[in-house]
Design a protein around this motif. Structure first.
Motif, PDB file in Angstrom:
ATOM      1  N   PRO A  13      44.105  27.706   9.626  1.00  0.00           N
ATOM      2  CA  PRO A  13      44.531  27.947  11.069  1.00  0.00           C
ATOM      3  C   PRO A  13      43.570  26.493  11.732  1.00  0.00           C
ATOM      4  O   PRO A  13      42.605  26.123  11.127  1.00  0.00           O
ATOM      5  N   PRO A  14      44.054  26.151  12.889  1.00  0.00           N
ATOM      6  CA  PRO A  14      43.333  24.955  13.493  1.00  0.00           C
ATOM      7  C   PRO A  14      41.906  25.126  13.744  1.00  0.00           C
ATOM      8  O   PRO A  14      40.834  24.682  13.234  1.00  0.00           O
ATOM      9  N   ALA A  15      41.446  26.178  14.196  1.00  0.00           N
ATOM     10  CA  ALA A  15      40.133  26.461  14.427  1.00  0.00           C
ATOM     11  C   ALA A  15      40.129  28.031  15.179  1.00  0.00           C
ATOM     12  O   ALA A  15      41.189  28.583  15.823  1.00  0.00           O
ATOM     13  N   ALA A  16      39.052  28.582  15.080  1.00  0.00           N
ATOM     14  CA  ALA A  16      38.837  29.953  15.923  1.00  0.00           C
ATOM     15  C   ALA A  16      38.795  29.842  17.200  1.00  0.00           C
ATOM     16  O   ALA A  16      38.268  28.793  17.844  1.00  0.00           O
ATOM     17  N   PRO A  17      39.399  30.816  17.949  1.00  0.00           N
ATOM     18  CA  PRO A  17      39.181  30.645  19.403  1.00  0.00           C
ATOM     19  C   PRO A  17      37.801  31.063  19.715  1.00  0.00           C
ATOM     20  O   PRO A  17      36.833  31.601  19.027  1.00  0.00           O
ATOM     21  N   PHE A  18      37.690  30.681  21.187  1.00  0.00           N
ATOM     22  CA  PHE A  18      36.231  30.984  21.534  1.00  0.00           C
ATOM     23  C   PHE A  18      36.034  32.448  21.635  1.00  0.00           C
ATOM     24  O   PHE A  18      36.990  33.299  21.922  1.00  0.00           O
ATOM     25  N   HIS A  19      34.712  33.095  21.240  1.00  0.00           N
ATOM     26  CA  HIS A  19      34.441  34.322  21.313  1.00  0.00           C
ATOM     27  C   HIS A  19      33.638  34.838  22.451  1.00  0.00           C
ATOM     28  O   HIS A  19      33.016  35.863  22.284  1.00  0.00           O
ATOM     29  N   ASN A  20      33.971  34.342  23.682  1.00  0.00           N
ATOM     30  CA  ASN A  20      33.027  34.894  24.724  1.00  0.00           C
ATOM     31  C   ASN A  20      33.937  35.913  25.448  1.00  0.00           C
ATOM     32  O   ASN A  20      33.541  36.527  26.466  1.00  0.00           O
ATOM     33  N   HIS A  21      35.238  35.975  25.347  1.00  0.00           N
ATOM     34  CA  HIS A  21      36.145  37.107  25.861  1.00  0.00           C
ATOM     35  C   HIS A  21      36.287  36.890  27.234  1.00  0.00           C
ATOM     36  O   HIS A  21      36.477  37.948  28.036  1.00  0.00           O
ATOM     37  N   GLY A  22      36.013  35.713  27.822  1.00  0.00           N
ATOM     38  CA  GLY A  22      36.186  35.431  29.253  1.00  0.00           C
ATOM     39  C   GLY A  22      35.043  35.922  30.169  1.00  0.00           C
ATOM     40  O   GLY A  22      34.805  36.149  31.307  1.00  0.00           O
ATOM     41  N   ILE A  23      33.745  36.227  29.346  1.00  0.00           N
ATOM     42  CA  ILE A  23      32.710  36.550  30.472  1.00  0.00           C
ATOM     43  C   ILE A  23      31.941  35.275  30.659  1.00  0.00           C
ATOM     44  O   ILE A  23      31.061  34.810  30.333  1.00  0.00           O
ATOM     45  N   THR A  24      32.699  34.808  31.898  1.00  0.00           N
ATOM     46  CA  THR A  24      32.266  33.499  32.510  1.00  0.00           C
ATOM     47  C   THR A  24      31.954  33.776  34.017  1.00  0.00           C
ATOM     48  O   THR A  24      32.917  34.785  34.374  1.00  0.00           O
ATOM     49  N   PRO A  25      31.388  32.861  34.491  1.00  0.00           N
ATOM     50  CA  PRO A  25      31.583  33.044  35.911  1.00  0.00           C
ATOM     51  C   PRO A  25      32.971  33.049  36.750  1.00  0.00           C
ATOM     52  O   PRO A  25      33.179  33.832  37.532  1.00  0.00           O
ATOM     53  N   ALA A  26      33.587  32.074  36.057  1.00  0.00           N
ATOM     54  CA  ALA A  26      34.950  32.110  36.644  1.00  0.00           C
ATOM     55  C   ALA A  26      35.958  33.272  36.412  1.00  0.00           C
ATOM     56  O   ALA A  26      36.616  33.885  37.292  1.00  0.00           O
ATOM     57  N   GLY A  27      35.670  33.857  35.317  1.00  0.00           N
ATOM     58  CA  GLY A  27      36.106  35.275  34.854  1.00  0.00           C
ATOM     59  C   GLY A  27      35.834  36.442  35.916  1.00  0.00           C
ATOM     60  O   GLY A  27      36.578  37.025  36.330  1.00  0.00           O
ATOM     61  N   TRP A  28      34.589  36.505  35.874  1.00  0.00           N
ATOM     62  CA  TRP A  28      34.064  37.412  36.854  1.00  0.00           C
ATOM     63  C   TRP A  28      34.522  37.436  38.205  1.00  0.00           C
ATOM     64  O   TRP A  28      34.782  38.442  39.016  1.00  0.00           O
ATOM     65  N   VAL A  29      34.520  36.251  38.709  1.00  0.00           N
ATOM     66  CA  VAL A  29      34.937  36.071  40.272  1.00  0.00           C
ATOM     67  C   VAL A  29      36.481  36.368  40.308  1.00  0.00           C
ATOM     68  O   VAL A  29      36.876  37.001  41.391  1.00  0.00           O
ATOM     69  N   LEU A  30      37.349  36.111  39.406  1.00  0.00           N
ATOM     70  CA  LEU A  30      38.602  36.410  39.377  1.00  0.00           C
ATOM     71  C   LEU A  30      38.999  37.916  39.261  1.00  0.00           C
ATOM     72  O   LEU A  30      39.535  38.640  40.042  1.00  0.00           O
ATOM     73  N   ALA A  31      38.224  38.626  38.417  1.00  0.00           N
ATOM     74  CA  ALA A  31      38.334  39.939  38.157  1.00  0.00           C
ATOM     75  C   ALA A  31      37.848  40.698  39.233  1.00  0.00           C
ATOM     76  O   ALA A  31      38.479  41.625  39.900  1.00  0.00           O
ATOM     77  N   LEU A  32      36.971  40.473  39.682  1.00  0.00           N
ATOM     78  CA  LEU A  32      36.054  41.219  40.738  1.00  0.00           C
ATOM     79  C   LEU A  32      36.843  41.052  42.097  1.00  0.00           C
ATOM     80  O   LEU A  32      37.139  41.992  43.003  1.00  0.00           O
ATOM     81  N   GLY A  33      37.394  39.831  42.607  1.00  0.00           N
ATOM     82  CA  GLY A  33      38.019  39.409  43.773  1.00  0.00           C
ATOM     83  C   GLY A  33      39.431  39.996  43.758  1.00  0.00           C
ATOM     84  O   GLY A  33      39.918  40.727  44.605  1.00  0.00           O
ATOM     85  N   VAL A  34      40.111  40.110  42.655  1.00  0.00           N
ATOM     86  CA  VAL A  34      41.399  40.537  42.574  1.00  0.00           C
ATOM     87  C   VAL A  34      41.384  42.304  42.489  1.00  0.00           C
ATOM     88  O   VAL A  34      42.010  42.832  43.472  1.00  0.00           O
ATOM     89  N   CYS A  35      40.372  42.923  41.972  1.00  0.00           N
ATOM     90  CA  CYS A  35      40.183  44.366  41.897  1.00  0.00           C
ATOM     91  C   CYS A  35      39.638  44.565  43.331  1.00  0.00           C
ATOM     92  O   CYS A  35      40.536  45.501  43.966  1.00  0.00           O
ATOM     93  N   VAL A  36      38.890  44.056  43.979  1.00  0.00           N
ATOM     94  CA  VAL A  36      38.436  44.516  45.594  1.00  0.00           C
ATOM     95  C   VAL A  36      39.800  44.322  46.564  1.00  0.00           C
ATOM     96  O   VAL A  36      39.887  44.750  47.345  1.00  0.00           O
ATOM     97  N   GLY A  37      40.335  42.984  46.338  1.00  0.00           N
ATOM     98  CA  GLY A  37      41.557  42.611  47.268  1.00  0.00           C
ATOM     99  C   GLY A  37      42.632  43.487  46.796  1.00  0.00           C
ATOM    100  O   GLY A  37      43.212  44.052  48.047  1.00  0.00           O
TER     101      GLY A  37
END
Length: 93
Positions: A13-37
């Motif tokens: 396969p071309p390359a393994a995907p990144f292994h941070n599972h979306g644990i980034t500031p952008a991911g947290w802002v999206l998850a928390l903002g959508v949940c609270v909203g």
């Protein structure tokens, strides 16, 4: 049962995907903002406060926009376009 006489070629396969599972500031802002909203909108619907519903909708939209901006500025999960290649990287195009 007939077995193939010649082994079929395969490729890696071309390359393994990144292994941070979306644990980034952008991911947290999206998850928390959508949940609270959504929570605010649901409570607003349950108690009959239309202003709370609109605030919840605005919070969801705002968190999507802020998350997109964070991802564009490098605070999200890297992609092939945003990742800088190191000289000692095992995977080269």
């Amino acid at each position: 049962m007939a077995y193939p006489t010649k082994p079929e070629p395969y490729s890696l396969p071309p390359a393994a995907p990144f292994h941070n599972h979306g644990i980034t500031p952008a991911g947290w802002v999206l998850a928390l903002g959508v949940c609270v909203g959504v929570l605010m909108g649901g409570v607003g619907l349950a108690i009959g406060q239309h202003m709370l519903v609109w605030i919840g909708i605005a919070l969801v939209l705002l968190s999507i926009i802020v998350s997109f901006i964070l991802h564009a500025t490098g605070h999200g999960q890297p992609t092939r376009l945003t990742q800088t290649r190191r000289a000692d990287s095992w995977y080269k195009d």
